[in-house]
Enzyme design. Structure first.
Site, short mmCIF file in Angstrom:
data_model
loop_
_atom_site.label_atom_id
_atom_site.label_comp_id
_atom_site.label_asym_id
_atom_site.label_seq_id
_atom_site.Cartn_x
_atom_site.Cartn_y
_atom_site.Cartn_z
N SER A 1 13.81 3.99 5.47
CA SER A 1 15.06 4.60 3.77
C SER A 1 14.35 5.85 3.23
O SER A 1 13.17 5.23 3.22
CB SER A 1 15.21 3.55 3.51
OG SER A 1 15.39 2.05 4.03
N1 SAH Z 1 12.97 -1.34 5.86
C1 SAH Z 1 12.65 -0.14 6.64
C2 SAH Z 1 13.75 0.40 7.32
C3 SAH Z 1 14.98 -0.37 7.89
S1 SAH Z 1 15.49 1.12 9.41
C4 SAH Z 1 11.75 0.26 6.26
O1 SAH Z 1 10.74 0.21 4.96
O2 SAH Z 1 10.69 0.84 6.62
C5 SAH Z 1 16.31 -0.83 9.95
C6 SAH Z 1 15.77 -1.43 11.00
O3 SAH Z 1 16.05 -2.78 10.76
C7 SAH Z 1 15.51 -0.98 12.06
O4 SAH Z 1 14.55 -0.69 12.15
C8 SAH Z 1 16.54 -1.84 13.33
O5 SAH Z 1 15.30 -2.21 14.53
C9 SAH Z 1 16.13 -3.22 12.16
N2 SAH Z 1 17.41 -4.32 12.60
C10 SAH Z 1 18.50 -4.12 13.38
N3 SAH Z 1 19.76 -4.76 13.42
C11 SAH Z 1 18.34 -5.81 12.95
C12 SAH Z 1 18.05 -7.08 13.50
N4 SAH Z 1 19.51 -7.66 13.64
N5 SAH Z 1 17.85 -8.30 13.44
C13 SAH Z 1 16.32 -7.48 12.84
N6 SAH Z 1 16.34 -6.49 12.83
C14 SAH Z 1 16.96 -5.71 13.03
#
Ligand code: SAH
Length: 225
Positions: free
Chosen positions: A63
């Protein structure tokens, strides 16, 4: 080189304070402490402090730093809290949370549990957290975060960093009474930040800014295509 990253970090935090995204001393300190350049893939290191999301592979993104500031301020974690994050990605947001709940006040050792559904990203985040010294404070779990992580429940704070159709029921159950959850809720194109406190067993919701996150995919999220 490290000095110039520190300088870029200082400048972006000043900018976030000026715009009013960073409000508290604890969020300011946390953003100044975590080396964001260690959480982005090598080719993007020099852009780590540009205020944009950056690709981390597998169609996912880290993000933008203003979004991390807004989400962390909204969550309002305190030293000693047990936090659950859904969507580990690079591990950067987890490190920012760990800085506040587990490192800032050495007498209060909180912990961050963070769940990632893509195993390769879970591994990427573990490596990033390890090289920056956060692995004692953050546990990375690979799995469907919409189911939460009942093993360590209840949590004081829960943050979802992927776009949710609604707040997954298991997460409401795993939040302690009086605890807070922050999540982008909406459709696949645009969401609104929901800030909800658990009062008398139910969520009392407030609404924040509009935002755009990658989808939350899982049993209580969006279906995989
Ligand atoms: N917080 C992160 C950015 C998140 S991007 C950072 O600081 O870099 C969102 C992430 O959520 C992605 O990596 C995606 O693979 C994950 N995601 C999507 N659905 C999910 C689920 N059900 N459980 C765990 N992770 C999930």
């Amino acid at each position: 080189m490290n000095d110039s990253f520190a300088e870029m970090r200082r400048r972006v935090v000043e900018y976030l304070v000026r715009l009013g995204y960073v409000k508290s001393e604890k969020v300011k300190k946390a953003l100044l402490s975590v080396p964001r350049e260690e959480f982005v893939p090598e080719p993007y290191r020099e852009y780590a402090y540009d205020d944009h999301p950056l690709p981390i592979g597998y169609g996912q993104t880290i993000s933008a730093i203003h979004m991390v500031a807004i989400m962390t301020e909204a969550l309002d974690p305190v030293p000693g809290d047990k936090v659950l994050e859904i969507g580990t990605g690079s591990g950067y947001q987890a490190a920012v949370l760990a800085e506040i709940v587990a490192k800032m006040d050495p007498s209060k050792r909180g912990h961050v549990y963070t769940i990632e559904r893509i195993p390769e990203l879970g591994e990427f985040a573990r490596r990033n957290l390890d090289k920056t010294g956060y692995s004692d404070y953050v546990t990375v779990i690979v799995g469907d975060g919409t189911l939460g992580y009942p093993e360590e429940a209840p949590y004081d704070r829960i943050m979802i960093t992927a776009a949710a159709p609604d707040i997954p029921k298991p997460l409401i159950e795993q939040l302690r009474e009086g605890g807070r959850i922050v999540a982008p809720v909406g459709d696949l194109y645009v969401q609104r930040l929901v800030i909800a406190d658990k009062v008398g067993g139910v969520l009392k919701r407030k609404y924040g800014i509009e935002c755009v996150f990658v989808p939350l995919i899982g049993e209580y999220g969006w279906r995989e295509e």
